[in-house]
Design a protein around this motif. Structure first.
Motif, PDB file in Angstrom:
ATOM      1  N   MET A 140       0.847  -1.193  -0.033  1.00  0.00           N
ATOM      2  CA  MET A 140       0.171  -0.001  -0.073  1.00  0.00           C
ATOM      3  C   MET A 140       1.061   1.233   0.195  1.00  0.00           C
ATOM      4  O   MET A 140       1.929   1.355   0.689  1.00  0.00           O
ATOM      5  N   SER A 141       0.468   2.249  -0.794  1.00  0.00           N
ATOM      6  CA  SER A 141       1.304   3.415  -0.878  1.00  0.00           C
ATOM      7  C   SER A 141       1.288   4.296   0.488  1.00  0.00           C
ATOM      8  O   SER A 141       0.238   4.236   1.065  1.00  0.00           O
ATOM      9  N   GLU A 142       2.361   5.222   0.506  1.00  0.00           N
ATOM     10  CA  GLU A 142       2.196   5.946   1.933  1.00  0.00           C
ATOM     11  C   GLU A 142       1.193   6.848   1.716  1.00  0.00           C
ATOM     12  O   GLU A 142       0.425   7.185   2.660  1.00  0.00           O
ATOM     13  N   THR A 201       0.010  13.552  10.907  1.00  0.00           N
ATOM     14  CA  THR A 201      -0.844  12.744  11.532  1.00  0.00           C
ATOM     15  C   THR A 201      -0.556  12.233  13.140  1.00  0.00           C
ATOM     16  O   THR A 201      -1.516  11.586  13.404  1.00  0.00           O
ATOM     17  N   GLU A 202       0.620  12.575  13.523  1.00  0.00           N
ATOM     18  CA  GLU A 202       1.013  12.154  14.757  1.00  0.00           C
ATOM     19  C   GLU A 202       1.345  13.157  15.874  1.00  0.00           C
ATOM     20  O   GLU A 202       1.666  14.264  15.339  1.00  0.00           O
ATOM     21  N   LEU A 242       7.833  15.601   9.529  1.00  0.00           N
ATOM     22  CA  LEU A 242       7.622  16.432   8.515  1.00  0.00           C
ATOM     23  C   LEU A 242       8.543  17.429   8.128  1.00  0.00           C
ATOM     24  O   LEU A 242       8.750  17.731   6.949  1.00  0.00           O
ATOM     25  N   ALA A 243       9.065  18.349   9.009  1.00  0.00           N
ATOM     26  CA  ALA A 243       9.936  19.176   8.951  1.00  0.00           C
ATOM     27  C   ALA A 243      11.411  18.615   8.052  1.00  0.00           C
ATOM     28  O   ALA A 243      11.727  19.223   7.049  1.00  0.00           O
ATOM     29  N   LEU A 258       2.122  11.427   7.026  1.00  0.00           N
ATOM     30  CA  LEU A 258       1.978  10.560   8.039  1.00  0.00           C
ATOM     31  C   LEU A 258       3.509  10.456   8.664  1.00  0.00           C
ATOM     32  O   LEU A 258       4.639  10.238   8.346  1.00  0.00           O
ATOM     33  N   GLY A 259       3.140  11.009   9.921  1.00  0.00           N
ATOM     34  CA  GLY A 259       4.315  10.878  11.078  1.00  0.00           C
ATOM     35  C   GLY A 259       4.013  12.190  11.928  1.00  0.00           C
ATOM     36  O   GLY A 259       2.948  12.919  12.066  1.00  0.00           O
TER      37      GLY A 259
END
Length: 128
Positions: A1-3, A56-57, A118-119, A112-113
């Motif tokens: 499944m893709s990210e 998302t986290e 993200l940065a 996702l993370g």
């Protein structure tokens, strides 16, 4: 499944959880979810407020204004930081528009993370 698909699934689960927790007015949730640019972000709540995150986290990002309920069905838009205010909104749609006008450039879909991941992702993508 893709990210990308996995991220969309996590974001959708976040919207379901915010709806189920009952802390945010349903009319506001429906208006936010109807806005495609916000629907791609991760929603979270605090003190009846509706927040949006670019990841998302937790600790979630704090670079998007958020919406607070006020008396008699109106709203107050603040942020992105707690010390910043945008102003009053009489309807959910007006509050949503105020948030969308102030979205960061290239905002969404949610990463996702964590904010730190993200940065790092954004720095690598920009070559910095």
């Amino acid at each position: 499944m893709s990210e990308r698909l996995l991220s969309e699934d996590v974001v959708e689960a976040g919207w379901r959880a915010v709806r189920a927790d009952g802390r945010v007015r349903l009319e506001l949730l429906e208006a936010a979810y109807a806005e495609p640019r916000l629907r791609k972000l991760f929603p979270w709540t605090g003190m009846g407020e509706l927040h949006f995150s670019r990841c998302t986290e937790q600790r979630w990002t704090w670079d998007i204004p958020y919406i607070q309920p006020v008396a008699e069905g109106s709203y107050w838009v603040s942020g992105p930081l707690r010390s910043q205010t945008v102003g009053p909104a009489q309807t959910p749609e007006e509050a949503i528009a105020m948030v969308v006008e102030r979205l960061p450039a290239n905002c969404g879909p949610a990463f996702l993370g964590t904010p730190e991941e993200l940065a790092a992702h954004e720095a690598a993508r920009s070559g910095g």
